[in-house]
Write a protein that holds these residues in place. Structure first.
Motif, PDB file in Angstrom:
ATOM      1  N   LEU A  51       0.926  -1.110  -0.070  1.00 41.90           N
ATOM      2  CA  LEU A  51       0.024   0.160  -0.082  1.00 41.90           C
ATOM      3  C   LEU A  51       0.963   1.193   0.071  1.00 41.90           C
ATOM      4  O   LEU A  51       2.005   1.403   0.604  1.00 41.90           O
ATOM      5  CB  LEU A  51      -0.808   0.002   1.053  1.00 41.90           C
ATOM      6  CG  LEU A  51      -2.192  -0.685   1.064  1.00 41.90           C
ATOM      7  CD1 LEU A  51      -2.424  -2.254   1.058  1.00 41.90           C
ATOM      8  CD2 LEU A  51      -3.336  -0.017   2.107  1.00 41.90           C
ATOM      9  N   CYS A  52       0.377   2.568  -0.681  1.00 42.41           N
ATOM     10  CA  CYS A  52       0.815   3.714  -0.762  1.00 42.41           C
ATOM     11  C   CYS A  52       1.038   4.047   0.910  1.00 42.41           C
ATOM     12  O   CYS A  52      -0.190   4.004   1.902  1.00 42.41           O
ATOM     13  CB  CYS A  52       0.236   4.728  -1.330  1.00 42.41           C
ATOM     14  SG  CYS A  52       0.836   6.168  -1.387  1.00 42.41           S
ATOM     15  N   PRO A  53       2.380   4.475   1.409  1.00 44.34           N
ATOM     16  CA  PRO A  53       2.451   4.962   2.769  1.00 44.34           C
ATOM     17  C   PRO A  53       1.582   6.258   3.176  1.00 44.34           C
ATOM     18  O   PRO A  53       1.366   6.514   4.236  1.00 44.34           O
ATOM     19  CB  PRO A  53       4.143   4.969   2.985  1.00 44.34           C
ATOM     20  CG  PRO A  53       4.255   5.094   1.598  1.00 44.34           C
ATOM     21  CD  PRO A  53       3.503   4.598   0.534  1.00 44.34           C
ATOM     22  N   ASP A  54       1.356   6.956   1.989  1.00 48.58           N
ATOM     23  CA  ASP A  54       0.875   8.476   2.333  1.00 48.58           C
ATOM     24  C   ASP A  54      -0.657   8.430   2.174  1.00 48.58           C
ATOM     25  O   ASP A  54      -1.529   9.233   2.438  1.00 48.58           O
ATOM     26  CB  ASP A  54       1.366   9.221   1.398  1.00 48.58           C
ATOM     27  CG  ASP A  54       2.934   9.414   1.220  1.00 48.58           C
ATOM     28  OD1 ASP A  54       3.274   9.371   2.714  1.00 48.58           O
ATOM     29  OD2 ASP A  54       3.773   9.587   0.535  1.00 48.58           O
ATOM     30  N   HIS A  55      -1.413   7.478   1.271  1.00 44.98           N
ATOM     31  CA  HIS A  55      -2.689   7.432   1.005  1.00 44.98           C
ATOM     32  C   HIS A  55      -3.177   5.902   1.184  1.00 44.98           C
ATOM     33  O   HIS A  55      -2.924   5.024   0.681  1.00 44.98           O
ATOM     34  CB  HIS A  55      -2.750   7.845  -0.565  1.00 44.98           C
ATOM     35  CG  HIS A  55      -2.161   9.053  -0.987  1.00 44.98           C
ATOM     36  ND1 HIS A  55      -0.978   9.228  -1.765  1.00 44.98           N
ATOM     37  CD2 HIS A  55      -2.476  10.353  -0.486  1.00 44.98           C
ATOM     38  CE1 HIS A  55      -0.675  10.440  -1.911  1.00 44.98           C
ATOM     39  NE2 HIS A  55      -1.497  11.167  -1.043  1.00 44.98           N
ATOM     40  N   GLU A  56      -4.398   6.226   2.105  1.00 47.57           N
ATOM     41  CA  GLU A  56      -5.143   4.881   2.461  1.00 47.57           C
ATOM     42  C   GLU A  56      -5.751   4.351   1.116  1.00 47.57           C
ATOM     43  O   GLU A  56      -6.635   5.117   0.398  1.00 47.57           O
ATOM     44  CB  GLU A  56      -5.922   5.385   3.504  1.00 47.57           C
ATOM     45  CG  GLU A  56      -6.523   4.219   4.448  1.00 47.57           C
ATOM     46  CD  GLU A  56      -7.556   4.803   5.386  1.00 47.57           C
ATOM     47  OE1 GLU A  56      -8.439   4.046   5.741  1.00 47.57           O
ATOM     48  OE2 GLU A  56      -7.293   5.974   6.030  1.00 47.57           O
ATOM     49  N   GLY A  62       1.510   3.033  -8.472  1.00 45.76           N
ATOM     50  CA  GLY A  62       0.234   3.377  -9.258  1.00 45.76           C
ATOM     51  C   GLY A  62      -0.671   3.989  -8.345  1.00 45.76           C
ATOM     52  O   GLY A  62      -1.869   3.981  -8.630  1.00 45.76           O
ATOM     53  N   CYS A  63      -0.230   4.516  -7.139  1.00 46.51           N
ATOM     54  CA  CYS A  63      -1.110   5.302  -6.404  1.00 46.51           C
ATOM     55  C   CYS A  63      -1.753   6.457  -7.095  1.00 46.51           C
ATOM     56  O   CYS A  63      -1.062   7.260  -7.748  1.00 46.51           O
ATOM     57  CB  CYS A  63      -0.549   5.681  -5.108  1.00 46.51           C
ATOM     58  SG  CYS A  63      -1.457   7.089  -4.003  1.00 46.51           S
ATOM     59  N   GLU A  64      -3.187   6.891  -7.463  1.00 41.27           N
ATOM     60  CA  GLU A  64      -3.631   7.708  -8.165  1.00 41.27           C
ATOM     61  C   GLU A  64      -3.436   9.085  -7.504  1.00 41.27           C
ATOM     62  O   GLU A  64      -3.168  10.105  -8.412  1.00 41.27           O
ATOM     63  CB  GLU A  64      -5.158   7.715  -8.201  1.00 41.27           C
ATOM     64  CG  GLU A  64      -5.924   6.408  -9.349  1.00 41.27           C
ATOM     65  CD  GLU A  64      -7.254   6.024  -9.184  1.00 41.27           C
ATOM     66  OE1 GLU A  64      -7.768   6.927  -8.733  1.00 41.27           O
ATOM     67  OE2 GLU A  64      -7.309   4.951  -9.572  1.00 41.27           O
ATOM     68  N   GLU A  65      -3.355   9.100  -6.092  1.00 36.35           N
ATOM     69  CA  GLU A  65      -3.015  10.625  -5.506  1.00 36.35           C
ATOM     70  C   GLU A  65      -1.498  10.848  -5.749  1.00 36.35           C
ATOM     71  O   GLU A  65      -1.337  12.029  -6.012  1.00 36.35           O
ATOM     72  CB  GLU A  65      -3.647  10.517  -4.078  1.00 36.35           C
ATOM     73  CG  GLU A  65      -5.103  10.145  -4.041  1.00 36.35           C
ATOM     74  CD  GLU A  65      -5.679  10.263  -2.570  1.00 36.35           C
ATOM     75  OE1 GLU A  65      -5.155  11.413  -1.949  1.00 36.35           O
ATOM     76  OE2 GLU A  65      -6.142   9.280  -2.176  1.00 36.35           O
ATOM     77  N   CYS A  66      -0.851   9.978  -5.500  1.00 45.98           N
ATOM     78  CA  CYS A  66       0.570  10.362  -5.760  1.00 45.98           C
ATOM     79  C   CYS A  66       0.893  10.761  -7.441  1.00 45.98           C
ATOM     80  O   CYS A  66       1.804  11.618  -7.616  1.00 45.98           O
ATOM     81  CB  CYS A  66       1.491   9.195  -5.370  1.00 45.98           C
ATOM     82  SG  CYS A  66       1.809   9.051  -3.844  1.00 45.98           S
ATOM     83  N   ASN A  67       0.188  10.057  -8.201  1.00 45.05           N
ATOM     84  CA  ASN A  67       0.372  10.379  -9.752  1.00 45.05           C
ATOM     85  C   ASN A  67      -0.131  11.702  -9.917  1.00 45.05           C
ATOM     86  O   ASN A  67       0.392  12.284 -10.868  1.00 45.05           O
ATOM     87  CB  ASN A  67      -0.393   9.307 -10.594  1.00 45.05           C
ATOM     88  CG  ASN A  67       0.401   8.054 -10.401  1.00 45.05           C
ATOM     89  OD1 ASN A  67       1.685   7.871 -10.271  1.00 45.05           O
ATOM     90  ND2 ASN A  67      -0.160   7.083 -10.823  1.00 45.05           N
TER      91      ASN A  67
HETATM   92 ZN   LIG Z   1      -0.016   7.866  -2.700  1.00 45.11          ZN
END
Ligand SMILES: [Zn+2]
Length: 83
Positions: A51-56, A62-67
């Protein structure tokens, strides 16, 4: 702490998370497949994803929010097409 989840490709989301080691995640995945009525289909669909460490609820790769954040930075530096 690294968190892992069971990603389902069919739904495009996590069916399980709160797994804090790769071993725990793989054991949970094996358990889900064992309990499933359609094990062949599930083997194609389900996989362990970090899992993305920043976004639940987002996969690390491929984290949409990081992208989105990366896209914003890219917009500030347009490519030089006139060169
Ligand atoms: Zn993220």
């Amino acid at each position: 702490m690294t968190e892992y989840g069971i990603w389902t490709e069919n739904d495009g989301g996590f069916t399980e998370h709160d797994l804090y080691s790769l071993q725990a995640a793989n054991e949970r995945l094996a358990e889900i497949i064992r309990e499933s009525d359609d094990p062949d289909a599930d083997r194609e669909d389900l996989r362990v994803v970090e899992l993305c460490p920043d976004h639940e609820g987002q996969p690390k790769d491929g984290c949409e929010e990081c992208n989105e954040e990366y896209d914003d930075e890219a917009d500030e530096d347009p490519p030089d097409d006139d060169a």
